[in-house]
Design an enzyme around this catalytic site. Structure first.
Site, mmCIF file in Angstrom:
data_model
loop_
_atom_site.group_PDB
_atom_site.id
_atom_site.type_symbol
_atom_site.label_atom_id
_atom_site.label_comp_id
_atom_site.label_asym_id
_atom_site.label_seq_id
_atom_site.Cartn_x
_atom_site.Cartn_y
_atom_site.Cartn_z
ATOM 1 C CG ASP A 87 146.758 80.703 -48.916
ATOM 2 O OD1 ASP A 87 146.250 81.509 -49.723
ATOM 3 O OD2 ASP A 87 146.193 79.659 -48.558
ATOM 4 N N GLY A 88 146.645 83.888 -48.239
ATOM 5 C CA GLY A 88 145.748 84.695 -47.407
ATOM 6 C C GLY A 88 145.579 86.136 -47.852
ATOM 7 N NE ARG A 103 140.998 87.011 -54.958
ATOM 8 C CZ ARG A 103 141.267 86.108 -54.004
ATOM 9 N NH1 ARG A 103 140.505 86.017 -52.944
ATOM 10 N NH2 ARG A 103 142.290 85.284 -54.135
ATOM 11 C CG HIS A 110 147.166 89.527 -54.875
ATOM 12 N ND1 HIS A 110 147.308 88.373 -54.142
ATOM 13 C CD2 HIS A 110 146.107 89.313 -55.691
ATOM 14 C CE1 HIS A 110 146.381 87.497 -54.512
ATOM 15 N NE2 HIS A 110 145.634 88.052 -55.446
ATOM 16 C CB SER A 128 150.478 77.466 -58.165
ATOM 17 O OG SER A 128 149.106 77.533 -58.495
ATOM 18 C CG ASP A 184 146.900 73.804 -60.543
ATOM 19 O OD1 ASP A 184 146.780 73.479 -61.743
ATOM 20 O OD2 ASP A 184 147.284 73.029 -59.655
ATOM 21 C CG LEU A 224 168.226 85.814 -49.353
ATOM 22 C CD1 LEU A 224 168.152 84.750 -48.258
ATOM 23 C CD2 LEU A 224 167.133 86.862 -49.123
ATOM 24 N NE ARG A 263 144.924 73.731 -50.291
ATOM 25 C CZ ARG A 263 143.805 74.138 -49.698
ATOM 26 N NH1 ARG A 263 143.189 73.352 -48.828
ATOM 27 N NH2 ARG A 263 143.287 75.322 -49.972
ATOM 28 C CG LEU A 264 152.989 69.894 -48.978
ATOM 29 C CD1 LEU A 264 153.881 68.701 -49.304
ATOM 30 C CD2 LEU A 264 153.776 70.910 -48.155
ATOM 31 C CB SER A 265 149.290 74.293 -52.890
ATOM 32 O OG SER A 265 148.212 74.354 -51.992
HETATM 33 C C1 FPP Z 1 147.689 83.649 -52.156
HETATM 34 O O1 FPP Z 1 146.682 84.421 -51.594
HETATM 35 C C2 FPP Z 1 148.615 84.472 -52.860
HETATM 36 C C3 FPP Z 1 148.852 84.427 -54.205
HETATM 37 C C4 FPP Z 1 148.198 83.538 -55.152
HETATM 38 C C5 FPP Z 1 149.794 85.331 -54.812
HETATM 39 C C6 FPP Z 1 151.060 85.525 -54.058
HETATM 40 C C7 FPP Z 1 151.458 86.887 -54.288
HETATM 41 C C8 FPP Z 1 151.929 87.708 -53.356
HETATM 42 C C9 FPP Z 1 152.201 87.334 -51.980
HETATM 43 C C10 FPP Z 1 152.143 89.107 -53.691
HETATM 44 C C11 FPP Z 1 153.307 89.325 -54.527
HETATM 45 C C12 FPP Z 1 154.545 88.800 -53.979
HETATM 46 C C13 FPP Z 1 155.705 89.100 -54.528
HETATM 47 C C14 FPP Z 1 156.929 88.468 -53.999
HETATM 48 C C15 FPP Z 1 155.805 90.027 -55.642
HETATM 49 P P1 FPP Z 1 145.202 84.126 -52.029
HETATM 50 O O2 FPP Z 1 144.846 85.106 -53.094
HETATM 51 O O3 FPP Z 1 145.058 82.701 -52.403
HETATM 52 O O4 FPP Z 1 144.446 84.439 -50.717
HETATM 53 P P2 FPP Z 1 143.102 83.773 -50.206
HETATM 54 O O5 FPP Z 1 143.399 82.315 -49.945
HETATM 55 O O6 FPP Z 1 142.825 84.518 -48.959
HETATM 56 O O7 FPP Z 1 142.076 84.001 -51.277
#
Ligand code: FPP
Length: 242
Positions: free
Chosen positions: A18-19, A31, A35, A63, A65, A129, A188-190
Site C-alpha cells: 500500500d501507498g 498515481r 504503481h 483486490s 474491490d 521461491l 487493516r487486512l482489506s
Molecule cells: C496500493 O497503493 C497498491 C495497489 C492497489 C496496487 C498494487 C500494485 C503494485 C504494488 C504495483 C505492481 C506490482 C506488481 C507486483 C506488478 P494505493 O494506490 O492504494 O496507494 P494509496 O493508498 O497511497 O492511494
C-alpha cells in the site's frame, strides 16, 4: 521438482503493498507512476526474499474491490501487471522462482490472461521461491467459493483449507501465512488471505510501498522472530494445511 520442494521449511510472507498513490502524489506525479515504482519495489523484494528464509511470498496486487477505482487507473494497473509478468519471467526462471497468479480470472483483460498463462507455464518448475501474485483477489469470495463448490462434506479444517487453496487458481495448498506485512501506514487486512492469516503475525509499517526495501523485509522478519507464537496453546507448533 516443483510441488514437494515447497513443503520444506521456509516462511510464508504475505504483503499488502500500500501507498503507491500517496508516494506519487507527494512527488507531483500521476498515481500510475507510483504503481510503476511499486512494481520496482516488488522486484527488489522478490529478489531478496529467498535469502531471508522466505519460501512462499504472496503479494496483494489488486483486490476484488479495486475495480471501484477510476477506469484509467485500473487499465494502467492491468497493463502494468502484464508488463511485469513479461519482463520478470526470464529472471524468475533463472532464479528458480515459480510464479502463479491467485484470484478470479474471468474479469481480467485478455493480454493479461495470456501473460499470466505464459509466466506460469515458463516458471512452473521453479523450486526456490513460490511467488504468488494476488490479482482480482478477495478472501471472502475465495472462502464462499470453497464453501459452495469445495466438495467438503464435513466441517474439517484441513479439507476445507485444501479446497480453499485450490480455488481461485492457487495450484496447491501452502502453509498458513507466518507474517503479514502491510506498508503505507494503514492497519487493516482489506479482505486478504483471511483464512490463511488465522495465526499470522501482523507487521505494519508507515513506509510507502515504493520506498520499501529488502532491509524493511528483514526488519519485519526480525520483528516476527521476536514474537512468541503460541497458536492458542503454550508453545510453538506450526500448523501446515498441506
Ligand atoms: C496500493 O497503493 C497498491 C495497489 C492497489 C496496487 C498494487 C500494485 C503494485 C504494488 C504495483 C505492481 C506490482 C506488481 C507486483 C506488478 P494505493 O494506490 O492504494 O496507494 P494509496 O493508498 O497511497 O492511494
Amino acid at each position: 521438482m516443483g510441488q514437494r520442494a515447497f513443503e520444506a521449511e521456509g516462511l510464508h510472507v504475505a504483503i499488502i503493498m500500500d501507498g503507491n498513490g500517496r508516494w506519487a502524489t507527494a512527488r507531483g506525479r500521476p498515481r500510475s507512476a507510483g504503481h510503476r515504482a511499486g512494481s520496482r519495489a516488488a522486484r527488489r523484494i522478490v529478489e531478496a526474499a529467498p535469502g531471508l528464509g522466505v519460501r512462499h511470498l504472496t503479494l496483494y496486487a489488486f483486490s476484488g474491490d479495486n475495480w471501484r477505482r477510476p477506469a484509467r487507473e485500473v487499465a494502467a494497473l492491468m497493463r502494468l501487471f502484464a508488463a511485469y509478468l513479461r519482463a520478470e519471467t526470464r529472471t524468475c526462471v533463472e532464479r528458480g522462482v515459480r510464479l502463479t497468479v491467485l484470484g478470479r480470472r474471468d474479469r481480467l483483460p485478455l493480454p493479461l490472461l495470456h501473460a499470466i498463462r505464459a509466466a506460469e507455464e515458463a516458471t512452473s518448475s521453479g523450486s526456490v521461491l513460490d511467488l504468488r501474485l494476488a490479482v482480482d483477489y478477495s478472501a471472502r469470495d475465495a472462502i464462499a467459493l470453497a464453501a459452495a463448490r469445495g466438495g467438503v462434506a464435513s466441517p474439517d479444517r484441513r479439507a476445507f483449507a485444501r479446497a480453499l487453496a485450490t480455488r481461485l487458481h492457487a495450484r496447491e495448498p501452502v502453509p498458513d501465512v507466518d507474517v503479514l506485512i502491510r506498508s503505507g501506514g494503514e492497519r487493516r487486512l482489506s479482505d486478504f488471505l483471511l483464512w490463511e492469516c488465522a495465526y499470522a503475525e501482523l507487521v505494519f509499517t508507515d513506509r510507502l510501498w515504493p520506498d520499501f526495501e529488502p532491509a524493511d523485509l528483514e526488519a519485519a522478519l526480525a520483528e516476527f522472530g521476536r514474537r512468541e507464537r503460541r497458536f492458542g496453546g503454550l508453545g510453538e507448533r506450526r500448523e501446515v494445511v498441506a
